[in-house]
Enzyme design. Sequence first.
Site, short mmCIF file in Angstrom:
data_model
loop_
_atom_site.label_atom_id
_atom_site.label_comp_id
_atom_site.label_asym_id
_atom_site.label_seq_id
_atom_site.Cartn_x
_atom_site.Cartn_y
_atom_site.Cartn_z
N SER A 237 80.26 11.36 76.58
CA SER A 237 79.87 12.70 76.15
C SER A 237 80.84 13.71 76.73
CB SER A 237 78.45 13.01 76.64
OG SER A 237 78.49 13.22 78.04
N LYS A 238 80.62 14.96 76.40
CA LYS A 238 81.47 16.07 76.86
C LYS A 238 81.76 16.02 78.36
CE LYS A 238 82.91 18.92 73.73
NZ LYS A 238 84.26 18.41 73.58
N ARG A 239 80.77 15.56 79.11
CA ARG A 239 80.94 15.49 80.57
C ARG A 239 82.14 14.66 80.97
NH1 ARG A 239 77.43 12.36 82.94
NH2 ARG A 239 76.65 11.61 80.96
N HIS A 240 82.50 13.70 80.12
CA HIS A 240 83.61 12.81 80.47
C HIS A 240 84.96 13.36 80.02
CE1 HIS A 240 80.04 10.09 80.17
NE2 HIS A 240 80.52 9.72 81.34
N GLY A 241 84.99 14.59 79.52
CA GLY A 241 86.26 15.16 79.05
C GLY A 241 86.23 15.34 77.54
#
Length: 463
Positions: A237-241
């Site tokens: 998800s976005k959290r991973h870049g």
Amino acid sequence: MVKTRFAPSPTGNLHIGGARTALFNYLFAKHNNGIFVLRIEDTDIERSKDEYTKDILDGLKWLGILWDEGPFFQRERMDLYREHAYRLLNQGLAYRCYCTPEVLEEKRKNALKEGRKPNYDRTCRDLNLKDPDRPYVIRFKTPLDGQVSFNDIVRGKITFNCEELDDLVILRSDNTPTYNFTVVVDDALMDITHIIRGDDHINNTPRQILIYNALGYKLPEFAHVPLIHGKDRTRLSKRHGATSLLEYKNEGFLPEALMNYLARLGWAYGDQEVFSKEELIEKFDLKHVGKSPAIFDMDKLSWLNSHYIKTSEENRIAGMLEGFLVKSGIEIDNREKLVPIVRNLKDRAKTLKEMAQMAEFFFSDEIIYDEKAKEKYLTHETKKILEGFLEGFVSLKENDEAGQKLLIENIVKETGKKTVDVVQPIRVALSGRTASPGIFDVINILGKKSVEKRIKRAIASIG
Ligand code: GLU
């Protein structure tokens, strides 16, 4: 004849997972001399947007995943789905349901309260209702018992009990069809032989198989590919870049690096890491797709990107570099510089964006000095070095590297300083920074006039 499809819903940008699904379908089709179809599943009118469709098409084209048929748009095929829904209705394989949303919500709540599955209780299933004045949905008559099984190419045999499946809505009261229904009608009519998709769709598969059977269409093969996880083993998800494919383009990744990387996300061919597109087509198969989630590893993607920057044709990289420079507002005074710059930076830059940052100083003589670099190297003490260099340099011919070397050696001798202490002020004067490509490369890419201008400007800046 093998025929695969990528069937994204344009409710968001093309993300890494979608691109990987598209790639597997593309490679499997090409490996088997088959056909790859693109179908945009835009029946969700509220969430589907043209900008997302554009992002998906642009992303696929950028990667080099070119479709043989399509893009088809489900919104243009609505009559087909309605015809099929009414065909099932007329054959007694589906039914009109008049339960209102309020009643359904009430039933759902009660079921949950009593610890039952909140499935539809099939009130309308055998009533044969037909009331032209009230809104209704068409529901599929799921068998009440028995099992549905299929042999997933990746997962092996998967079995569901019909009991667990709902009488799902195939046509809503506003006359729009639902996903599980349109997907079967389209896959059947488009003669898709292999459905390769994310394993978040496994639960839909038994429902779809029952619909194939009811419509009398031949079943395709299914291959459910594990999702992609971040390094912390949760769903990417976005959290991973960056998760949107074109963000990688904008960050300066090469399409062949992404294609290579995505292919290896969940598929392996021994321990080979680097594959050209042709090699992927030659070697890809579904047998070597793993059963557990693939982990997205930015370092590996960066490594592949460096590899392709290093090994691609310099001319091509130069063209792309130009795009990045222009985007950051740099005016290209002389395009002839681009290839030598690439030759110089390709071993160090991990992305084209990084290369552009490293290359910016080549294009304007009005460079901005890094503050610390200026403080340390453009001083009254180094002014003499710069003056000495300028004096010797003006009488040298263009690109006389031997002459330049001798000039610096002489300054070293005269001043009694170390070579780096002579070179660094010159470097800062020419590039604005303390780190740059080799000094003679910088001098020769800039050219004589520009070097003179920059040294004079640095001397003036010392005052
Ligand atoms: N439109 C569906 C999705 O984007 C397609 C799923 C499928 O491949 O059947 O998830």
